[in-house]
Design a protein around this motif. Sequence first.
Motif, PDB file in Angstrom:
ATOM      1  N   ASN A 133      13.031  48.196  28.480  1.00  0.00           N
ATOM      2  CA  ASN A 133      14.659  47.289  27.736  1.00  0.00           C
ATOM      3  C   ASN A 133      15.427  47.622  29.007  1.00  0.00           C
ATOM      4  O   ASN A 133      15.578  48.750  28.999  1.00  0.00           O
ATOM      5  CB  ASN A 133      14.826  47.591  26.963  1.00  0.00           C
ATOM      6  N   CYS A 134      15.802  46.976  29.488  1.00  0.00           N
ATOM      7  CA  CYS A 134      17.084  46.642  30.475  1.00  0.00           C
ATOM      8  C   CYS A 134      17.902  46.833  29.682  1.00  0.00           C
ATOM      9  O   CYS A 134      18.449  45.452  29.167  1.00  0.00           O
ATOM     10  CB  CYS A 134      17.248  45.904  31.678  1.00  0.00           C
ATOM     11  N   VAL A 135      19.688  47.362  29.108  1.00  0.00           N
ATOM     12  CA  VAL A 135      19.972  47.358  27.442  1.00  0.00           C
ATOM     13  C   VAL A 135      21.439  47.493  28.229  1.00  0.00           C
ATOM     14  O   VAL A 135      21.856  48.294  29.831  1.00  0.00           O
ATOM     15  CB  VAL A 135      19.557  48.035  26.751  1.00  0.00           C
ATOM     16  N   SER A 154      25.995  47.362  27.201  1.00  0.00           N
ATOM     17  CA  SER A 154      26.399  46.887  26.478  1.00  0.00           C
ATOM     18  C   SER A 154      28.186  47.118  26.600  1.00  0.00           C
ATOM     19  O   SER A 154      28.388  46.570  27.821  1.00  0.00           O
ATOM     20  CB  SER A 154      26.630  48.305  25.571  1.00  0.00           C
ATOM     21  N   ARG A 192      15.280  58.567  24.078  1.00  0.00           N
ATOM     22  CA  ARG A 192      15.567  57.373  24.599  1.00  0.00           C
ATOM     23  C   ARG A 192      15.985  55.989  23.941  1.00  0.00           C
ATOM     24  O   ARG A 192      15.332  55.008  24.191  1.00  0.00           O
ATOM     25  CB  ARG A 192      15.015  57.347  25.854  1.00  0.00           C
ATOM     26  N   GLU A 193      16.758  55.778  22.865  1.00  0.00           N
ATOM     27  CA  GLU A 193      17.623  55.219  22.182  1.00  0.00           C
ATOM     28  C   GLU A 193      18.608  54.731  21.961  1.00  0.00           C
ATOM     29  O   GLU A 193      19.383  55.499  22.238  1.00  0.00           O
ATOM     30  CB  GLU A 193      17.043  55.598  20.530  1.00  0.00           C
ATOM     31  N   ALA A 194      19.470  53.465  21.950  1.00  0.00           N
ATOM     32  CA  ALA A 194      20.681  53.275  22.145  1.00  0.00           C
ATOM     33  C   ALA A 194      21.507  52.333  20.610  1.00  0.00           C
ATOM     34  O   ALA A 194      20.196  51.773  20.296  1.00  0.00           O
ATOM     35  CB  ALA A 194      21.113  52.175  22.877  1.00  0.00           C
ATOM     36  N   VAL A 217      17.483  50.661  19.893  1.00  0.00           N
ATOM     37  CA  VAL A 217      17.055  49.850  20.100  1.00  0.00           C
ATOM     38  C   VAL A 217      16.418  51.081  21.589  1.00  0.00           C
ATOM     39  O   VAL A 217      17.109  51.803  22.154  1.00  0.00           O
ATOM     40  CB  VAL A 217      17.588  48.603  20.861  1.00  0.00           C
ATOM     41  N   LYS A 218      15.078  50.830  22.104  1.00  0.00           N
ATOM     42  CA  LYS A 218      14.568  51.630  23.197  1.00  0.00           C
ATOM     43  C   LYS A 218      14.881  51.058  24.070  1.00  0.00           C
ATOM     44  O   LYS A 218      15.317  50.013  24.673  1.00  0.00           O
ATOM     45  CB  LYS A 218      13.018  51.394  22.998  1.00  0.00           C
ATOM     46  N   TYR A 219      15.686  52.251  25.366  1.00  0.00           N
ATOM     47  CA  TYR A 219      15.995  51.591  26.683  1.00  0.00           C
ATOM     48  C   TYR A 219      15.132  52.323  27.359  1.00  0.00           C
ATOM     49  O   TYR A 219      14.688  53.671  27.852  1.00  0.00           O
ATOM     50  CB  TYR A 219      17.522  51.526  27.195  1.00  0.00           C
ATOM     51  N   SER A 220      15.016  51.926  28.733  1.00  0.00           N
ATOM     52  CA  SER A 220      14.693  52.389  30.265  1.00  0.00           C
ATOM     53  C   SER A 220      15.651  52.668  31.172  1.00  0.00           C
ATOM     54  O   SER A 220      15.672  53.337  31.546  1.00  0.00           O
ATOM     55  CB  SER A 220      13.269  51.775  30.793  1.00  0.00           C
ATOM     56  N   LEU A 251      19.903  52.047  30.636  1.00  0.00           N
ATOM     57  CA  LEU A 251      21.100  51.417  29.495  1.00  0.00           C
ATOM     58  C   LEU A 251      22.606  51.380  30.438  1.00  0.00           C
ATOM     59  O   LEU A 251      23.075  52.654  31.522  1.00  0.00           O
ATOM     60  CB  LEU A 251      21.274  52.504  28.577  1.00  0.00           C
TER      61      LEU A 251
END
Length: 449
Positions: A184-186, A188, A266-268, A283-286, A288
């Motif tokens: 995931n590319c998150v 914000s 590695r969670e947002a 939400v897991k991220y690779s 952020l």
Amino acid sequence: MNGLQGGKMLWQTRGCYSLGVQHGAYFSTSQNRNANKSFKLVVVGGGSGGCASAAKFASKLGAGQVAVIEPRDMHYYQAMWTLVGGGQKKLEQSGKPMQSVLPSKAEWIKDKVVGFDPDNSKVMTQNGDEISYEFLVVAMGLQLNFDVIKGLPEAFETPGVSSNYDLRYVNKTWESIQQFKEGNCVFSFPNTPVKCAGAPQKIMYLTEKILRMENRRDHANIIYHTSLPVIFGVKKYADALWKIVEERNIEVNLRSNLVEVRPDTREAIFQNLDKPEEAPKAVKYSMLHVTPPMSAPDVLRNSSKIVDENGFLNVNKETLQHMNYPNIFGIGDCTNVPTSKTAAAVAGMIGILRRNLTASMNGQPLKAKYDGYTSCPLVTGPNECILAEFDFQSPPQPLETFPINQAKPRWTMYNMKAHVMPHVYWQMLNGWWEGPKIFRKLAHLGMSR
Ligand SMILES: Cc1cc2nc3c(=O)[nH]c(=O)nc-3n(C[C@H](O)[C@H](O)[C@H](O)COP(=O)(O)OP(=O)(O)OC[C@H]3O[C@@H](n4cnc5c(N)ncnc54)[C@H](O)[C@@H]3O)c2cc1C
């Protein structure tokens, strides 16, 4: 310890002071040199609004009449950081030494304002000086409040977490894009006013397009979490952006606010702002990319006499004059002018400030009125951009320069953003750019506002 004692300690620690004149601009870090100095005009902040304001008045009022209080050595064209994070520009291209962008006839006080005394027309500085003014321009920009998000400062020390909003982390965005393998590319957007409200999603479109161009897109989920109830505040451009996110398979979560980052797992962590009773969602991220919560700088928001209930400088949104202190004016992000906070808005304000502050100095009525002009070049890829231009009506209305549909992503607009606007920006700091109104009128044969 009061400010003066603090200044004395600093003085003793240093054991000496520096006083220099370079490129004709004075700079000083000494307590003695600035103590109890007074100026016709004092400008607080040497960013976009401060430099442009000082340039306008230093030449008009002459040497020794204008002072700029600004602590930083470097001035950055922050709007370029979107392209730095997206690998299209180098960070070095965005900065110039502060002394080279401040007007030669203004005195640069290299210090930080730590208090305002509007009843006595004085500001206090970190070195313990009191600087008096006849007129004051407040141009302090916004403060980034990274520490409001639990775990974020620590997360910045780990791979894949970055922010284009900060000099320290902007290069890390490009590193994260290059190093991304899968997941995931998150991205914000916080629950506060921000500068350049388009920037949190511009970097998302750049990332998405770069992964696509490099055949890595299939390994990525692109996810946007915004605290806002809309993707963009102006309907015309919001409609265009919804089309883009649908076409490019980007997940958008409205009213979703980043409250915590857990670098170990590695969670947002996001809170649904419409359902505060619900447990926040992890939400897991690779990768952020964080846009931090922002506010006016603490010293300003704590100066209750000059700010509104939200801590922003309380000015008339049309004249830019302070609501209670007629010898104080404001420009840019730190004011409560209800427009989108951008350097383009500063350009729209600077001509108004020039005319109204001059009128005020001459005891004349203030006739110039700011129309809320602001602009957001919504970069949607490494070679395309929607040039959003609008005002501060409720709801905001497009106020476009070119007689074409500016909601369409265009190569020409990207080139303007990447290659023309930087030059325009540096000219604005010299006082030679007051926004595109004149071109808008010409392009629309005088029919535009
Ligand atoms: C990633 C990013 C992308 C952006 N993209 C765009 C874009 O595409 N288009 C656009 O128009 N705008 C864009 N912007 C926004 C633009 O940079 C700002 O809106 C603009 O710089 C605001 O000018 P300002 O003078 O109000 O504040 P700033 O330029 O931030 O300057 C404030 C100054 O005040 C000084 N200061 C702070 N506290 C004190 C103190 N206590 N004493 C003395 N001085 C102090 C600071 O050191 C700073 O130099 C972007 C910004 C970012 C970060």
